[in-house]
Structure formats: C-alpha cells, structure tokens
Design a protein around this motif. Structure first.
Motif, PDB file in Angstrom:
ATOM      1  N   ARG A 192       0.846  -1.202   0.000  1.00  0.00           N
ATOM      2  CA  ARG A 192       0.000   0.000   0.000  1.00  0.00           C
ATOM      3  C   ARG A 192       0.881   1.252   0.000  1.00  0.00           C
ATOM      4  O   ARG A 192       0.643   2.193  -0.769  1.00  0.00           O
ATOM      5  CB  ARG A 192      -0.921   0.013   1.216  1.00  0.00           C
ATOM      6  CG  ARG A 192      -1.787   1.277   1.301  1.00  0.00           C
ATOM      7  CD  ARG A 192      -2.614   1.342   2.562  1.00  0.00           C
ATOM      8  NE  ARG A 192      -3.695   0.364   2.555  1.00  0.00           N
ATOM      9  CZ  ARG A 192      -3.736  -0.739   3.300  1.00  0.00           C
ATOM     10  NH1 ARG A 192      -2.715  -1.016   4.132  1.00  0.00           N
ATOM     11  NH2 ARG A 192      -4.752  -1.556   3.234  1.00  0.00           N
TER      12      ARG A 192
ATOM     13  N   GLN B 260      -7.928 -10.252  -4.070  1.00  0.00           N
ATOM     14  CA  GLN B 260      -8.704  -9.066  -3.700  1.00  0.00           C
ATOM     15  C   GLN B 260      -7.923  -8.174  -2.739  1.00  0.00           C
ATOM     16  O   GLN B 260      -7.927  -6.946  -2.869  1.00  0.00           O
ATOM     17  CB  GLN B 260     -10.027  -9.480  -3.061  1.00  0.00           C
ATOM     18  CG  GLN B 260     -11.031 -10.090  -4.014  1.00  0.00           C
ATOM     19  CD  GLN B 260     -12.308 -10.475  -3.290  1.00  0.00           C
ATOM     20  OE1 GLN B 260     -12.280 -11.166  -2.261  1.00  0.00           O
ATOM     21  NE2 GLN B 260     -13.441 -10.039  -3.827  1.00  0.00           N
ATOM     22  N   ASP B 261      -7.261  -8.795  -1.759  1.00  0.00           N
ATOM     23  CA  ASP B 261      -6.470  -8.026  -0.793  1.00  0.00           C
ATOM     24  C   ASP B 261      -5.356  -7.252  -1.497  1.00  0.00           C
ATOM     25  O   ASP B 261      -5.092  -6.085  -1.175  1.00  0.00           O
ATOM     26  CB  ASP B 261      -5.868  -8.962   0.258  1.00  0.00           C
ATOM     27  CG  ASP B 261      -6.905  -9.528   1.212  1.00  0.00           C
ATOM     28  OD1 ASP B 261      -8.023  -8.972   1.282  1.00  0.00           O
ATOM     29  OD2 ASP B 261      -6.604 -10.530   1.896  1.00  0.00           O
TER      30      ASP B 261
ATOM     31  N   ARG C  76      -5.275  -6.265  -4.656  1.00  0.00           N
ATOM     32  CA  ARG C  76      -5.838  -5.163  -5.442  1.00  0.00           C
ATOM     33  C   ARG C  76      -6.319  -4.025  -4.550  1.00  0.00           C
ATOM     34  O   ARG C  76      -6.263  -2.861  -4.940  1.00  0.00           O
ATOM     35  CB  ARG C  76      -7.005  -5.673  -6.314  1.00  0.00           C
ATOM     36  CG  ARG C  76      -6.579  -6.477  -7.502  1.00  0.00           C
ATOM     37  CD  ARG C  76      -5.684  -5.686  -8.474  1.00  0.00           C
ATOM     38  NE  ARG C  76      -6.393  -4.572  -9.083  1.00  0.00           N
ATOM     39  CZ  ARG C  76      -5.868  -3.367  -9.244  1.00  0.00           C
ATOM     40  NH1 ARG C  76      -4.638  -3.093  -8.824  1.00  0.00           N
ATOM     41  NH2 ARG C  76      -6.574  -2.402  -9.816  1.00  0.00           N
ATOM     42  N   SER C  77      -6.748  -4.361  -3.342  1.00  0.00           N
ATOM     43  CA  SER C  77      -7.242  -3.323  -2.430  1.00  0.00           C
ATOM     44  C   SER C  77      -6.145  -2.359  -2.009  1.00  0.00           C
ATOM     45  O   SER C  77      -6.428  -1.229  -1.611  1.00  0.00           O
ATOM     46  CB  SER C  77      -7.884  -3.959  -1.192  1.00  0.00           C
ATOM     47  OG  SER C  77      -6.894  -4.475  -0.306  1.00  0.00           O
TER      48      SER C  77
END
Length: 316
Positions: free
Chosen positions: A207, A245-246, A248-249
């Motif tokens: 992130r 999904q994690d 891409r989040s």
C-alpha cells in the motif's frame, strides 16, 4: 465472496493431486537439463565477481531458460537471511552486520557485462541491520544507474521489519517495479513464513509503495507494484481469490502465481500439484480484478519473465 470457479473441478483436482504426490512430479513440472553457452557464460561472470543470485540459492527451476536468455536475478546483502521461512532454501543465520562493500559496483559491472536492459534485484532479510539493509540496497541501485543509465530496475524487497521509511528510500531512486511477495494466503501465512513476517504488514508495504508511486510527477504510471504467491500448500480456491482481492485493495499492479516446490525434506511438504488449467482460471480471475499484468503458470516465480510482464503492463 466466493471465487468464480467451478467447484466440481476442485474435487477432481484434489483427487488427481493426491495420486500424483505418490508418483513424483507431474509432466507439466518437468524442465529441460540445464546447460548452453550463455548459461555457462552467466555462471562464470557471477562466480568471478563472487555475486549471489536467487536463481541458484532458491533452486529456481527456470535457471536454465533465464540464464540462456542472459537474465539473472541478483540477490544482494549476502547469502544468509535472518529469517527462516519454511518454504525457502536460502541459508538462514545471523550475519552480525556484515556487508560486502564491493557488492554495489560488482552487481553494476555484472549487469553491464551481460548487456542487460532490465535488471532484477532481490535481497535477503537483514534484521541484524538497523535499516534492514535499505541503505545498502540503495547503494546497489545507484551504482547500477551510474554505470547503466538506461537500464530499468525491478526490486523484490523484504519487509524491512515493517519500516515504511525504508520503502521510501528505495522508491525515491526511480525503480520501475517495487515488488514484495505475500507468498501465501492469510490462513497459511503463520505456518509458511517466518514468525516475524506478517500478512498484514506485507499488505501495508505494498500500500505504501503504491502511495509513493503516485507522488512521482514524472511518469507515475510507469512505476508499478508487484507481488507473488505460491499454491499447492493447502490453500482453497476461495482463499486464493481473497488474496487477489487483498492485493488489489492496496493497489498492487502485477501478480505472479506458481506451484510451490519443496527444496528439501526439511521444508514444508507439497499438499497438491495444481494443474495448468487451474492456473489458467487463476489468471482469468486476476484479470477480472484488473491487475495490469498477470503470470500464472506452474513454473512461474516472482522474477520469472519480469521484463516481459512489466512491458505487458505498460501496453495497456
């Protein structure tokens, strides 16, 4: 959310996998005998400079293909990792602060000698160093850039014990890809990785790297983030989808998925051989989630065909 997979195939694949575990590697995991002029040229080059590659240390099955195409992934900060992940063949121990002061120039010279246009750096975790080795990695990158100003650089970094400033140290040097591997699904992470590694910390690192790339005023879309996971460790299809999904989040752009290979009998056992058509389904899922480029193959590794994956993403 349920992953968009045909669950009947899961049962079929599981039964097939268990039978194959008793008879050795399936045909799709076989590789050619290592050799060739370029292979031995790269080997001599690295040996003469006393450099370490993850290709050799991690017993990568693609070493012959990559070295014959004059591609190698340099492993910096030595050959001894302070972590003891249960899937990894790299030597573990405590280097007690030792660093090779000649490594930056030697890596840069080796990359120059091989006439590379794209170089991949990876590293061992160095919990014995105050900055986790970020300063030394930065020196290697600067040396490559000084000797090879047109060369693109991908860094596959450790977690620096969660130090987000260490990530900024490297991102500010203008690498084209900042990679950090999640390795496995969240449920299996404590068993597969060293106890000091964390699924959530790894997501935080990606992130932060993604946030930093958006602060670049020049060509921010050409700076990408990347991660990789292994399958065949006992994960479910839904868990793989949740992991995607994690990723891409937190803005992860590139993804590779490959079959876990047991380096020795002291390492984690293979729970299943995942068939090529399942990898194709994983690739379809990843593309549906809008990863910019994906490589899902049994023999795929995090740095395998790294240049091709990067350029594929830029074409979008």
């Amino acid at each position: 959310m349920k992953s968009p997979l045909i669950m009947v195939k899961t049962v079929t694949q599981s039964a097939l996998s268990q039978r194959q575990l008793h008879v050795g590697k399936p045909a799709w995991m076989k590789t050619n005998i290592t050799g060739g002029a370029n292979y031995f040229q790269v080997k001599r080059n690295l040996k003469s400079r006393k450099l370490v590659t993850v290709c050799e240390e991690a017993k990568c099955p693609n070493i012959g293909e990559c070295w014959n195409s004059l591609t190698a992934t340099f492993m910096v900060l030595g050959d001894t990792c302070t972590r003891a992940c249960r899937f990894c063949h790299i030597k573990t121990g405590n280097p007690q602060g030792w660093l090779n002061p000649h490594e930056p120039q030697e890596v840069a010279a080796s990359a120059h000698d091989m006439n590379l246009s794209y170089v991949v750096l990876t590293m061992v975790d160095r919990d014995d160093l105050d900055d986790g080795g970020a300063g030394h990695v930065a020196q290697v990158i600067r040396a490559i850039q000084s000797m090879n100003p047109e060369m693109s650089i991908e860094i596959l970094a450790g977690d620096f014990a969660g130090d987000l400033e260490a990530i900024a140290t490297i991102m500010n040097l203008g690498v084209c890809v900042y990679a950090h591997n999640l390795e496995t699904v969240e449920r299996l992470s404590p068993r597969v990785r060293d106890r000091r590694a964390s699924y959530q910390v790894s997501l935080n690192i990606l992130r932060r790297a993604n946030e930093l790339k958006h602060t670049k005023k020049q060509r921010p879309n050409t700076i990408l983030t990347k991660s990789a996971i292994m399958v065949g460790l006992g994960e479910s299809h839904d868990e793989v989808y949740k992991t995607m999904q994690d990723l891409r989040s937190v803005g992860c752009d590139l993804l590779t998925i490959g079959q876990y290979m047991r380096p020795t009998k002291k390492h984690l056992a293979i729970k299943s051989w995942v068939a090529p058509d399942v990898f194709q389904e994983y690739e379809h899922m990843a593309r549906e989630l809008k990863f910019r480029a994906v490589l899902c193959k049994p023999l795929a590794r995090s740095s395998y065909r790294a240049r091709d994956l990067y350029h594929q993403a830029l074409e979008l």
